[in-house]
Motif scaffolding. Structure first.
Motif, PDB file in Angstrom:
ATOM      1  N   THR A 149      26.528  31.219  52.406  1.00 18.23           N
ATOM      2  CA  THR A 149      26.763  29.931  52.888  1.00 18.23           C
ATOM      3  C   THR A 149      27.199  30.594  54.621  1.00 18.23           C
ATOM      4  O   THR A 149      27.830  31.648  54.386  1.00 18.23           O
ATOM      5  N   LEU A 150      26.919  29.736  54.910  1.00 17.21           N
ATOM      6  CA  LEU A 150      27.312  29.688  56.335  1.00 17.21           C
ATOM      7  C   LEU A 150      29.064  30.389  56.872  1.00 17.21           C
ATOM      8  O   LEU A 150      29.738  30.991  57.039  1.00 17.21           O
ATOM      9  N   GLU A 151      29.763  29.123  55.916  1.00 10.54           N
ATOM     10  CA  GLU A 151      31.236  29.768  55.318  1.00 10.54           C
ATOM     11  C   GLU A 151      31.692  30.508  54.930  1.00 10.54           C
ATOM     12  O   GLU A 151      32.310  31.591  55.172  1.00 10.54           O
ATOM     13  N   GLU A 152      30.389  31.620  53.897  1.00 15.29           N
ATOM     14  CA  GLU A 152      31.132  32.890  53.203  1.00 15.29           C
ATOM     15  C   GLU A 152      30.333  33.971  54.238  1.00 15.29           C
ATOM     16  O   GLU A 152      31.478  35.033  54.218  1.00 15.29           O
ATOM     17  N   LEU A 159      37.402  37.227  57.945  1.00 12.72           N
ATOM     18  CA  LEU A 159      38.397  37.212  57.803  1.00 12.72           C
ATOM     19  C   LEU A 159      38.517  38.652  56.586  1.00 12.72           C
ATOM     20  O   LEU A 159      39.425  39.126  55.866  1.00 12.72           O
ATOM     21  N   GLY A 160      37.537  39.212  56.750  1.00 15.25           N
ATOM     22  CA  GLY A 160      36.812  40.494  55.886  1.00 15.25           C
ATOM     23  C   GLY A 160      37.070  40.259  54.020  1.00 15.25           C
ATOM     24  O   GLY A 160      37.162  41.166  53.369  1.00 15.25           O
ATOM     25  N   LEU A 161      36.707  39.076  53.926  1.00 18.02           N
ATOM     26  CA  LEU A 161      36.430  38.555  52.541  1.00 18.02           C
ATOM     27  C   LEU A 161      35.267  38.585  52.236  1.00 18.02           C
ATOM     28  O   LEU A 161      35.061  37.691  53.034  1.00 18.02           O
ATOM     29  N   PHE A 162      34.763  38.751  51.430  1.00 20.62           N
ATOM     30  CA  PHE A 162      33.173  38.490  51.399  1.00 20.62           C
ATOM     31  C   PHE A 162      33.047  38.012  50.067  1.00 20.62           C
ATOM     32  O   PHE A 162      33.718  39.003  48.648  1.00 20.62           O
ATOM     33  N   ILE A 163      32.184  37.384  49.466  1.00 18.49           N
ATOM     34  CA  ILE A 163      31.881  36.192  48.664  1.00 18.49           C
ATOM     35  C   ILE A 163      30.662  36.298  47.900  1.00 18.49           C
ATOM     36  O   ILE A 163      29.882  35.929  49.547  1.00 18.49           O
ATOM     37  N   ARG A 164      30.463  35.790  46.518  1.00 16.57           N
ATOM     38  CA  ARG A 164      29.321  36.070  46.311  1.00 16.57           C
ATOM     39  C   ARG A 164      29.488  34.908  44.892  1.00 16.57           C
ATOM     40  O   ARG A 164      30.625  34.513  44.570  1.00 16.57           O
ATOM     41  N   ARG A 165      29.316  33.737  45.009  1.00 14.60           N
ATOM     42  CA  ARG A 165      29.214  32.911  43.511  1.00 14.60           C
ATOM     43  C   ARG A 165      27.443  33.028  42.595  1.00 14.60           C
ATOM     44  O   ARG A 165      26.570  32.769  43.164  1.00 14.60           O
ATOM     45  N   LEU A 166      28.193  32.781  41.807  1.00 11.64           N
ATOM     46  CA  LEU A 166      27.189  33.208  40.783  1.00 11.64           C
ATOM     47  C   LEU A 166      27.065  31.569  39.678  1.00 11.64           C
ATOM     48  O   LEU A 166      28.010  31.199  39.461  1.00 11.64           O
ATOM     49  N   THR A 167      26.321  32.074  39.091  1.00  9.81           N
ATOM     50  CA  THR A 167      26.569  30.543  37.686  1.00  9.81           C
ATOM     51  C   THR A 167      25.509  31.709  36.295  1.00  9.81           C
ATOM     52  O   THR A 167      24.954  32.559  36.352  1.00  9.81           O
ATOM     53  N   THR A 168      26.831  30.471  35.494  1.00 13.61           N
ATOM     54  CA  THR A 168      26.312  31.232  34.103  1.00 13.61           C
ATOM     55  C   THR A 168      26.143  29.484  33.299  1.00 13.61           C
ATOM     56  O   THR A 168      26.747  28.973  33.753  1.00 13.61           O
ATOM     57  N   THR A 169      25.209  29.479  32.503  1.00 10.58           N
ATOM     58  CA  THR A 169      25.039  28.544  31.609  1.00 10.58           C
ATOM     59  C   THR A 169      25.049  28.679  30.342  1.00 10.58           C
ATOM     60  O   THR A 169      24.901  29.842  29.581  1.00 10.58           O
ATOM     61  N   ALA A 170      25.486  27.357  29.632  1.00 11.05           N
ATOM     62  CA  ALA A 170      25.199  28.094  27.806  1.00 11.05           C
ATOM     63  C   ALA A 170      24.986  26.616  27.387  1.00 11.05           C
ATOM     64  O   ALA A 170      25.868  25.137  27.565  1.00 11.05           O
ATOM     65  N   ASP A 171      24.750  26.843  26.320  1.00 11.74           N
ATOM     66  CA  ASP A 171      24.355  25.211  25.134  1.00 11.74           C
ATOM     67  C   ASP A 171      25.094  25.702  24.215  1.00 11.74           C
ATOM     68  O   ASP A 171      25.922  26.292  23.111  1.00 11.74           O
ATOM     69  N   HIS A 172      25.683  24.350  23.747  1.00  9.86           N
ATOM     70  CA  HIS A 172      26.392  24.302  22.341  1.00  9.86           C
ATOM     71  C   HIS A 172      26.807  22.295  21.469  1.00  9.86           C
ATOM     72  O   HIS A 172      26.860  21.664  23.031  1.00  9.86           O
ATOM     73  N   ARG A 173      26.669  22.573  20.337  1.00  9.15           N
ATOM     74  CA  ARG A 173      26.269  20.579  19.961  1.00  9.15           C
ATOM     75  C   ARG A 173      28.338  20.414  19.731  1.00  9.15           C
ATOM     76  O   ARG A 173      29.683  21.128  19.498  1.00  9.15           O
ATOM     77  N   VAL A 174      28.078  19.844  20.068  1.00  8.84           N
ATOM     78  CA  VAL A 174      28.834  18.788  20.320  1.00  8.84           C
ATOM     79  C   VAL A 174      29.737  17.703  18.976  1.00  8.84           C
ATOM     80  O   VAL A 174      28.722  17.115  18.457  1.00  8.84           O
TER      81      VAL A 174
END
Length: 213
Positions: A149-152, A159-174
Motif C-alpha cells: 500500500t502507499l502507507e507501507e 521510517l526505514g521500516l519494510f512491511i509485508r502483509r500475508l494471509t493464511t486461512t484454515a477450515d475447522h468444525r465448530v
C-alpha cells in the motif's frame, strides 16, 4: 476465533527451528549465493530476530516484529440446518464448518530481512500444517502476500521500516452443545388439516375460494 493464536505459536516455533538449523535455512533460498545466505542467517540470529505478538497484545516491542491478527470468519457449510447430533446426556449438538482468515504483518528494518521473514513465514506455515490438522483444522492454506500500500511504501522511505502483509486461512468444525434446559418446545401446526378451496367452493363464512381448516 483461535487461528491467530495457533498461528502465532506455529510461526514462533518455525522461526526457532530455522534459527537453529543453518542448512535448513539456506535450503529455502534457491538461487541465492552461499555468501548472501550466510550473511542473512547471521543477521537473523544475531541482530534481527523478530518478536511475535498478536495485534492487541500489551507491550511495547519495536521492530523487527511479526504480528498475527484475525481478519475474518465465514460459515462455509451448515450440517442439517446446524443440528448435528444428540449426545448420550440428551444435549443436542449444533455444528458447522467455518473458515478463518488471519493476516500476518511482517515489519523489518531492511528489504533483505523483509524477504527473509517472508520466506520463513511461508515455510513455518508449511511445517505447522500437520500439527494444525491434528488440532482439528482442515485445508490450512497459505494465501500469499498483498500488494504494497502507499502507507507501507512511505514507511519504508521515511521510517526505514519494510512491511509485508500475508494471509493464511484454515477450515475447522465448530460444535456447540445445547443444554437441555435451554431447549424449548412450541406447538407447531402440521398443516395436515389445511385445505385451500377451489373457486367454486366456499368456506364456513361463505367466502369463495377461501381457506378452510
Amino acid at each position: 476465533m483461535m487461528l491467530d493464536l495457533n498461528l502465532l505459536n506455529a510461526l514462533a516455533s518455525g522461526f526457532e527451528y530455522y534459527k537453529t538449523r543453518e542448512s535448513a535455512f539456506k535450503a529455502l533460498f534457491t538461487g541465492v549465493s552461499e555468501s548472501v545466505k550466510s550473511a542473512w542467517f547471521s543477521e537473523l540470529v544475531n541482530d534481527a530476530y523478530p518478536a511475535f505478538r498478536t495485534r492487541n497484545a500489551r507491550g511495547s516491542e519495536q521492530a523487527p516484529m511479526i504480528i498475527v491478527a484475525p481478519l475474518s470468519e465465514n460459515v462455509t457449510q451448515t450440517l442439517l440446518g446446524d443440528f448435528d447430533s444428540r449426545a448420550g446426556s440428551g444435549e443436542s449438538i449444533d455444528a458447522y464448518l467455518i473458515r478463518e482468515t488471519c493476516e500476518i504483518t511482517l515489519i523489518a528494518k531492511s528489504p533483505d530481512l523483509a524477504r527473509v521473514y517472508h520466506v520463513l513465514t511461508r515455510a513455518s506455515i508449511a511445517l505447522a500444517r500437520r500439527p494444525l490438522h491434528k488440532a482439528g483444522y482442515h485445508l490450512v492454506e497459505y494465501g500469499g502476500a498483498d500488494a504494497l500500500t502507499l502507507e507501507e511504501e512511505l514507511a519504508a522511505e521515511e521510517l526505514g521500516l519494510f512491511i509485508r502483509r500475508l494471509t493464511t486461512t484454515a477450515d475447522h468444525r465448530v460444535a456447540i452443545p445445547i443444554p437441555t434446559a435451554s431447549e424449548f418446545s412450541v406447538p407447531v401446526y402440521s398443516g395436515s388439516d389445511l385445505l385451500v378451496l377451489a373457486e367454486d367452493q366456499t368456506d364456513e363464512n361463505e367466502n369463495p375460494g377461501g381457506v378452510g381448516v
